[in-house]
Design an enzyme around this catalytic site. Structure first.
Site, PDB file in Angstrom:
ATOM      1  N   ARG A  33      -6.273  24.070  43.405  1.00 48.22           N
ATOM      2  CA  ARG A  33      -7.406  24.449  44.274  1.00 48.22           C
ATOM      3  C   ARG A  33      -6.906  25.185  45.505  1.00 48.22           C
ATOM      4  NH1 ARG A  33     -11.185  19.670  45.637  1.00 48.22           N
ATOM      5  NH2 ARG A  33     -12.347  21.380  46.602  1.00 48.22           N
ATOM      6  N   HIS A  72     -14.382  16.102  55.666  1.00 51.50           N
ATOM      7  CA  HIS A  72     -13.655  15.696  54.445  1.00 51.50           C
ATOM      8  C   HIS A  72     -12.232  16.218  54.451  1.00 51.50           C
ATOM      9  CE1 HIS A  72     -17.668  15.029  52.099  1.00 51.50           C
ATOM     10  NE2 HIS A  72     -17.427  14.096  52.992  1.00 51.50           N
ATOM     11  N   CYS A 105       8.905  14.529  54.041  1.00 47.92           N
ATOM     12  CA  CYS A 105       8.067  14.786  55.223  1.00 47.92           C
ATOM     13  C   CYS A 105       8.926  15.479  56.287  1.00 47.92           C
ATOM     14  CB  CYS A 105       7.527  13.466  55.790  1.00 47.92           C
ATOM     15  SG  CYS A 105       6.738  13.665  57.404  1.00 47.92           S
TER      16      CYS A 105
END
Ligand code: APR
Length: 248
Positions: free
Chosen positions: A64, A116, A143
């Site tokens: 996406r 969201h 990270c």
């Protein structure tokens, strides 16, 4: 006292959903060709799915994100009209979006709450770090802030998690004189409940701009149906020309 007046230019809250980005080439969720017609929510959009199969969840969002950052995906006339409204409306405009794309920002909206989350940001599950991230997230990524391996996830709110910015949204809904819902089916709470919240306060008018009546259509005093790239610019022109009376 902020809020609705007979005419004037009270604060406006605009709620947007996937329908506003449809004409920019991004899929909606519940239309026949939507994302939930091709994927199961419980497989790709819950914390449990991420714990069970992080690679599957990351692959869903990587696809996406690639779609969202394609060169031919650009803000459409509806996004641009909302940025114009924010720039020219004296009472102030807050855009609350359920969308995780960056089309409102790219159109020029500034007073924007992504309830969201944002797919073009990554979040660490081991430390508070959240940062812009336009490439794939992989399980072997560390990270950049704390070094934890396999701890990165999209900065997206999954089903069962608490949406972001709810206090600011509550404040904006309480102060607005006009609530406009654009391109959302009214299926997912708390966003689907905002119109009721505004109606209960009794100080704002509620207008729906959608391709077709949403689940909450009867709660809106006014509606204009059609593609957002047509209905939103026309509505913004009316508002800027006639003030709140345009929502009458
Ligand atoms: N113009 C205006 N409205 C449109 C257009 C268009 N071109 N195309 C589709 N729509 C409308 C549809 O009729 C539908 O009512 O947009 C709405 C899209 O509804 P959903 O697919 O349910 O998307 P949304 O309401 O944003 O979903 C809310 O659900 O899955 C979760 O987190 C996800 O943020 C999402 C939330």
């Amino acid at each position: 006292m902020p809020g609705a007046s007979s005419g004037g230019h009270p604060p406006i809250v605009v709620l947007t959903g996937a329908g506003i980005s449809r004409e920019s080439g991004l899929a909606t969720f519940r239309d026949p060709d939507g994302i939930w017609a091709r994927f199961r929510i419980e497989d790709v959009a819950t914390p449990e799915a991420y714990a069970r199969d992080p690679e599957r969840v990351l692959a869903f969002y990587n696809a996406r994100r690639r779609g969202m950052t394609a060169d031919d995906v650009r803000p459409n006339a509806a996004h641009l009209a909302l940025a114009r409204l924010e720039a020219e409306w004296p009472g102030g405009v807050t855009v609350v979006t359920q969308n995780i794309d960056d089309l409102h920002e790219r159109a020029g909206s500034r007073n924007l709450i992504h309830m969201h989350g944002e797919l073009l940001k990554a979040r660490c599950t081991s430390c508070p770090d959240v940062r812009p991230w336009r490439n794939d997230i992989r399980v072997d990524h560390a990270c950049p802030a704390c070094g934890a391996l396999g701890a990165l996830r999209p900065h997206v709110v999954w089903f069962g998690e608490i949406p972001l910015g709810l206090d600011a949204i509550d404040t904006a809904l309480g102060a607005c004189g006009l609530f406009v819902s654009i391109g959302t089916s009214g299926n997912v709470y708390p966003a689907a409940g905002f119109v009721r919240q505004v109606r209960m306060l009794g100080r704002a008018r509620a207008v729906e701009l959608n391709l077709e009546p949403s689940e909450g259509a009867t709660l809106f005093e006014r509606a204009r149906y059609g593609p957002a790239s047509e209905t939103v610019p026309a509505f913004v022109d009316d508002l800027l020309a006639r003030g709140l009376a345009a929502a009458g």
